[in-house]
Design an enzyme around this catalytic site. Structure first.
Site, PDB file in Angstrom:
ATOM      1  N   LYS A 150       0.854  -1.345  -0.013  1.00 59.40           N
ATOM      2  CA  LYS A 150      -0.009   0.010   0.075  1.00 59.40           C
ATOM      3  C   LYS A 150       0.849   1.311   0.058  1.00 59.40           C
ATOM      4  O   LYS A 150       2.142   1.268   0.343  1.00 59.40           O
ATOM      5  CB  LYS A 150      -0.993  -0.017   1.336  1.00 59.40           C
ATOM      6  N   TYR A 157     -12.426  -1.708  -3.557  1.00 55.23           N
ATOM      7  CA  TYR A 157     -13.097  -1.618  -2.252  1.00 55.23           C
ATOM      8  C   TYR A 157     -14.545  -1.849  -2.298  1.00 55.23           C
ATOM      9  O   TYR A 157     -15.197  -1.391  -1.166  1.00 55.23           O
ATOM     10  CB  TYR A 157     -12.462  -0.884  -1.495  1.00 55.23           C
ATOM     11  N   ARG A 203       2.099  -6.547   9.189  1.00 54.51           N
ATOM     12  CA  ARG A 203       1.583  -5.148   9.809  1.00 54.51           C
ATOM     13  C   ARG A 203       1.940  -4.579  11.002  1.00 54.51           C
ATOM     14  O   ARG A 203       2.084  -3.632  11.257  1.00 54.51           O
ATOM     15  CB  ARG A 203       0.010  -5.451   9.592  1.00 54.51           C
ATOM     16  N   ASN A 230      -2.151   0.144   7.110  1.00 60.13           N
ATOM     17  CA  ASN A 230      -1.425  -1.144   7.502  1.00 60.13           C
ATOM     18  C   ASN A 230      -0.737  -2.008   6.357  1.00 60.13           C
ATOM     19  O   ASN A 230      -0.622  -2.866   6.292  1.00 60.13           O
ATOM     20  CB  ASN A 230      -2.743  -2.139   7.871  1.00 60.13           C
ATOM     21  N   HIS A 248      -2.142  -5.425   1.580  1.00 58.89           N
ATOM     22  CA  HIS A 248      -3.311  -6.310   1.284  1.00 58.89           C
ATOM     23  C   HIS A 248      -3.145  -7.549   0.845  1.00 58.89           C
ATOM     24  O   HIS A 248      -2.173  -7.973   0.303  1.00 58.89           O
ATOM     25  CB  HIS A 248      -4.021  -5.309   0.258  1.00 58.89           C
ATOM     26  N   GLU A 287     -10.285 -10.293  -7.539  1.00 60.66           N
ATOM     27  CA  GLU A 287      -9.275  -9.172  -7.355  1.00 60.66           C
ATOM     28  C   GLU A 287      -8.207  -9.277  -8.416  1.00 60.66           C
ATOM     29  O   GLU A 287      -7.856  -7.973  -8.998  1.00 60.66           O
ATOM     30  CB  GLU A 287      -8.701  -9.040  -5.910  1.00 60.66           C
TER      31      GLU A 287
HETATM   32  P1  DAT Z   1      -8.191  -6.731   5.484  1.00 62.86           P
HETATM   33  O1  DAT Z   1      -7.373  -5.562   4.658  1.00 62.86           O
HETATM   34  O2  DAT Z   1      -7.446  -7.129   6.485  1.00 62.86           O
HETATM   35  O3  DAT Z   1      -8.730  -8.000   4.597  1.00 62.86           O
HETATM   36  P2  DAT Z   1     -10.756  -5.519   5.453  1.00 62.86           P
HETATM   37  O4  DAT Z   1     -11.145  -6.441   4.390  1.00 62.86           O
HETATM   38  O5  DAT Z   1     -11.773  -5.974   6.688  1.00 62.86           O
HETATM   39  O6  DAT Z   1      -9.558  -5.923   6.119  1.00 62.86           O
HETATM   40  O7  DAT Z   1     -10.591  -4.065   5.142  1.00 62.86           O
HETATM   41  C1  DAT Z   1      -9.974  -3.504   4.088  1.00 62.86           C
HETATM   42  C2  DAT Z   1      -9.217  -2.365   4.565  1.00 62.86           C
HETATM   43  O8  DAT Z   1     -10.182  -1.291   5.146  1.00 62.86           O
HETATM   44  C3  DAT Z   1      -8.141  -2.528   5.760  1.00 62.86           C
HETATM   45  O9  DAT Z   1      -6.943  -3.330   5.177  1.00 62.86           O
HETATM   46  C4  DAT Z   1      -8.034  -1.360   6.285  1.00 62.86           C
HETATM   47  C5  DAT Z   1      -9.339  -0.588   6.216  1.00 62.86           C
HETATM   48  N1  DAT Z   1     -10.147  -0.964   7.207  1.00 62.86           N
HETATM   49  C6  DAT Z   1     -10.650  -1.931   7.707  1.00 62.86           C
HETATM   50  N2  DAT Z   1     -11.274  -1.812   8.957  1.00 62.86           N
HETATM   51  C7  DAT Z   1     -11.234  -0.337   9.383  1.00 62.86           C
HETATM   52  C8  DAT Z   1     -11.567   0.519  10.531  1.00 62.86           C
HETATM   53  N3  DAT Z   1     -12.303  -0.134  11.325  1.00 62.86           N
HETATM   54  N4  DAT Z   1     -11.199   1.630  10.464  1.00 62.86           N
HETATM   55  C9  DAT Z   1     -10.347   2.274   9.349  1.00 62.86           C
HETATM   56  N5  DAT Z   1     -10.341   1.482   8.325  1.00 62.86           N
HETATM   57  C10 DAT Z   1     -10.536   0.084   8.395  1.00 62.86           C
HETATM   58 MG    MG Z   2     -10.214  -7.686   3.112  1.00 66.16          MG
END
Ligand code: DAT
Ligand code: MG
Length: 137
Positions: free
Chosen positions: A10, A50, A103, A113, A116, A127
């Site tokens: 990222k 997303y 991370r 973080n 991805h 994706e």
């Molecule tokens: P991951 O990337 O671990 O699959 P995810 O699909 O739940 O996690 O979310 C996608 C991205 O969105 C994640 O990498 C960072 C952001 N994100 C997730 N939860 C969040 C939150 N509570 N506050 C802010 N950003 C968040």
């Molecule tokens: Mg995810």
């Protein structure tokens, strides 16, 4: 055929010059890198990627962040690719990620973080297609 996942370095990690360290870890963990490209997403492309999170409170900041700088897209393959890459990355929130995970080491907040990874074979296929439409899959 080995399972594939879509991995992304990222914008935060690219800006911190962590590409080399992250790719070194990817190779040490036995992944084959079968696709790799650096791109700058438009806000609309980040929103499309997303789209599953479109109703979440973090959708707007997340897609601003993901379009804020260049990202490195990779297709990775090994055994148990999807779950292993998620283990190597660690929990979504760097504060909760296990020591030694990407991370935990390189992320600075749940919004920034560093990496991805796809979360299922169906998501991985979607994706990978999103970034490698028909050209080089
Ligand atoms: P991951 O990337 O671990 O699959 P995810 O699909 O739940 O996690 O979310 C996608 C991205 O969105 C994640 O990498 C960072 C952001 N994100 C997730 N939860 C969040 C939150 N509570 N506050 C802010 N950003 C968040
Ligand atoms: Mg995810």
């Amino acid at each position: 055929m080995a399972e594939k996942t879509l991995a992304i370095i990222k914008p935060d990690a690219v800006k911190k010059k962590l590409i080399g360290k992250i790719i070194q870890k990817i190779e040490e963990e036995g992944f084959k890198i079968s696709g790799l490209k650096m791109i700058l997403l438009t806000k609309e492309e980040a929103q499309g990627f997303y789209i599953v999170h479109k109703d979440k409170h973090f959708y707007d900041p997340l897609t601003d962040f993901m379009s804020s700088g260049e990202i490195l897209i990779m297709v990775l393959e090994r055994e148990n690719t999807i779950s292993h890459w998620r283990e190597v990355m660690g929990a979504t929130d760097p504060a909760l990620a296990q020591p030694g995970t990407l991370r935990q080491m390189y992320g600075s907040s749940v919004e920034r973080n560093a990496t991805h990874g796809s979360d299922s074979p169906q998501t991985a296929e979607w994706e990978i297609n999103y970034f490698y439409k028909s050209e080089e899959k």
